[in-house]
Each structure stands twice: as structure tokens, then as C-alpha cells.
Design a protein around this motif. Structure first.
Motif, PDB file in Angstrom:
ATOM      1  N   THR A  62       0.838  -1.191   0.000  1.00  0.00           N
ATOM      2  CA  THR A  62       0.000   0.000   0.000  1.00  0.00           C
ATOM      3  C   THR A  62       0.873   1.241   0.000  1.00  0.00           C
ATOM      4  O   THR A  62       2.003   1.234   0.480  1.00  0.00           O
ATOM      5  N   HIS A  63       0.324   2.269  -0.531  1.00  0.00           N
ATOM      6  CA  HIS A  63       1.039   3.540  -0.555  1.00  0.00           C
ATOM      7  C   HIS A  63       0.110   4.633  -0.056  1.00  0.00           C
ATOM      8  O   HIS A  63      -1.107   4.476  -0.026  1.00  0.00           O
ATOM      9  N   GLN A  64       0.704   5.742   0.336  1.00  0.00           N
ATOM     10  CA  GLN A  64      -0.074   6.874   0.813  1.00  0.00           C
ATOM     11  C   GLN A  64       0.115   8.046  -0.133  1.00  0.00           C
ATOM     12  O   GLN A  64       1.223   8.307  -0.597  1.00  0.00           O
TER      13      GLN A  64
ATOM     14  N   ASP B 159       5.420   4.140 -11.136  1.00  0.00           N
ATOM     15  CA  ASP B 159       5.689   4.104  -9.704  1.00  0.00           C
ATOM     16  C   ASP B 159       4.429   4.430  -8.912  1.00  0.00           C
ATOM     17  O   ASP B 159       4.445   5.223  -7.989  1.00  0.00           O
TER      18      ASP B 159
ATOM     19  N   ASP C  83       2.928   2.602  -6.837  1.00  0.00           N
ATOM     20  CA  ASP C  83       2.911   2.018  -5.508  1.00  0.00           C
ATOM     21  C   ASP C  83       3.854   2.737  -4.542  1.00  0.00           C
ATOM     22  O   ASP C  83       4.209   2.196  -3.512  1.00  0.00           O
ATOM     23  N   LEU C  84       4.275   3.952  -4.861  1.00  0.00           N
ATOM     24  CA  LEU C  84       5.165   4.720  -4.004  1.00  0.00           C
ATOM     25  C   LEU C  84       4.399   5.831  -3.297  1.00  0.00           C
ATOM     26  O   LEU C  84       3.461   6.405  -3.851  1.00  0.00           O
ATOM     27  N   ASP C  85       4.826   6.135  -2.070  1.00  0.00           N
ATOM     28  CA  ASP C  85       4.235   7.249  -1.336  1.00  0.00           C
ATOM     29  C   ASP C  85       4.504   8.540  -2.092  1.00  0.00           C
ATOM     30  O   ASP C  85       5.511   8.679  -2.787  1.00  0.00           O
ATOM     31  N   ARG C  86       3.588   9.486  -1.923  1.00  0.00           N
ATOM     32  CA  ARG C  86       3.758  10.767  -2.605  1.00  0.00           C
ATOM     33  C   ARG C  86       3.093  11.895  -1.826  1.00  0.00           C
ATOM     34  O   ARG C  86       2.151  11.678  -1.081  1.00  0.00           O
TER      35      ARG C  86
END
Length: 192
Positions: free
Chosen positions: A2-4, A137, A139-142
């Protein structure tokens, strides 16, 4: 995985700032709004390029779309330190910029360093043929921030002040002067 996505559209405050003494500073982008505070770490050069590219983006938006872009403010608008606590959510690997013509706002997106980038930085990258370098990308936090042209201009001015607040440059070689001494390449490593 999970990503935020930390979205501030618009934030109450969005600034670049540092923690630590000159020569050992850690640079952050910090957004505050809706009772939330998000700080992401990045490199000095990323802050410098972000300010430069935002300036170009505002000029292009004014030229192409007739957007009213304010001039740089004569007075300092926000010179306060970063809000505390400064807890790093992630380290920025990629910065994205866009101009939304419908709302006449600038969108800034700071994306976390991906696993492949982190492995390359640490020197542990192996030659996996399964990984696609063009893979998105998602699935990367941002951190996503939407700013008005006036708020973007204020961010640019503060970012430039933060960058210039570091160690003064050597008048001969331009490298930062260290309080403990500076071996200038122009003197072939010798002190004057």
C-alpha cells in the motif's frame, strides 16, 4: 504494497526548509493543512531545481494561457522555521510539476524513492531481468500539493532564501567554505 498519497489541495502552508547547521543541513518540503503536517526530505539540488522549474512553469503558463502571475514580493512573506515536529515521511526521489489550466493552479508532486532507486544508491542493485525500468511508480508514497500562482511565487522566493542561507562560497572556486578550513583546488590543495 500500500502507498499513501498526502494531498493538500490547497495547503495552509507549503514551504522548503532545513534542519541542522550550515554544512550539515537536511532539506525538507513541508505541507500543512486540515490538521495534518507532512514533511518529506530531499536534496539541496532538488530544492534548487524545483524553484527554477516552477519559475519556468509560471512563465510558460503566463505566455501560453494568459495566467496572471504576480511579481516577486518585495517584503518577506514567510520566514518562519519549519513546523515541529519535523518527522520525515519519506525521502523524495522524483519531483513532478504540472499546470492545471481549468483551475489555474500549479500541481507539485513529490514521489518517494523507489526500491530500485534505493538499491542503486546503496550499491546493491543486481541485474534482475524481471524489473521493468519503465514500470509506473504508482505504488510509491507521494506528497501532492496544489498552489495558486501567488503561493507558487512565495514558495519560489522562500526556497531561494533557504538555499542561499548555507555556507558562503569560496571566491576562487565557488565551493562552500567550511568553518574548519577550506582546501581550494585553485591553490592546488595548499592554504594561502
Amino acid at each position: 504494497m500500500t502507498h499513501q498519497v498526502h494531498a493538500f489541495e490547497p495547503p495552509e502552508r507549503f514551504v522548503a526548509g532545513t534542519v541542522g547547521p550550515p554544512g550539515e543541513r537536511t532539506f525538507f518540503l513541508q505541507a500543512r493543512g486540515g490538521g495534518r503536517l507532512v514533511s518529506v526530505a530531499l536534496e539541496k539540488v532538488q530544492v534548487s531545481l524545483l524553484a527554477e522549474k516552477l519559475e519556468e512553469l509560471l512563465s510558460e503558463a503566463q505566455r501560453r494561457f494568459g495566467v496572471d502571475v504576480p511579481e516577486a514580493p518585495a517584503a518577506v512573506t514567510d520566514n518562519d522555521p519549519l513546523d515541529t515536529p519535523v518527522d520525515e515521511e519519506f525521502r523524495v526521489g522524483t519531483l513532478g510539476l504540472a499546470f492545471d489550466v481549468d483551475t489555474a493552479t500549479v500541481v507539485i508532486e513529490a514521489i518517494a524513492v523507489g526500491e530500485a532507486e534505493a538499491e542503486v544508491e546503496l550499491g546493491d542493485a543486481d541485474d534482475d531481468e524481471d524489473e521493468d525500468p519503465d514500470e509506473p511508480d504508482d505504488d510509491l508514497d507521494r506528497l501532492r500539493v496544489r498552489l495558486t500562482p501567488a503561493a507558487t511565487r512565495a514558495f519560489i522566493e522562500r526556497a531561494r532564501r533557504v538555499i542561499n542561507a548555507g555556507r558562503p562560497p569560496c571566491p576562487l572556486c565557488g565551493q562552500p567554505l567550511d568553518p574548519a578550513g577550506h582546501l581550494c583546488p585553485r591553490y592546488n590543495g595548499y592554504h594561502r
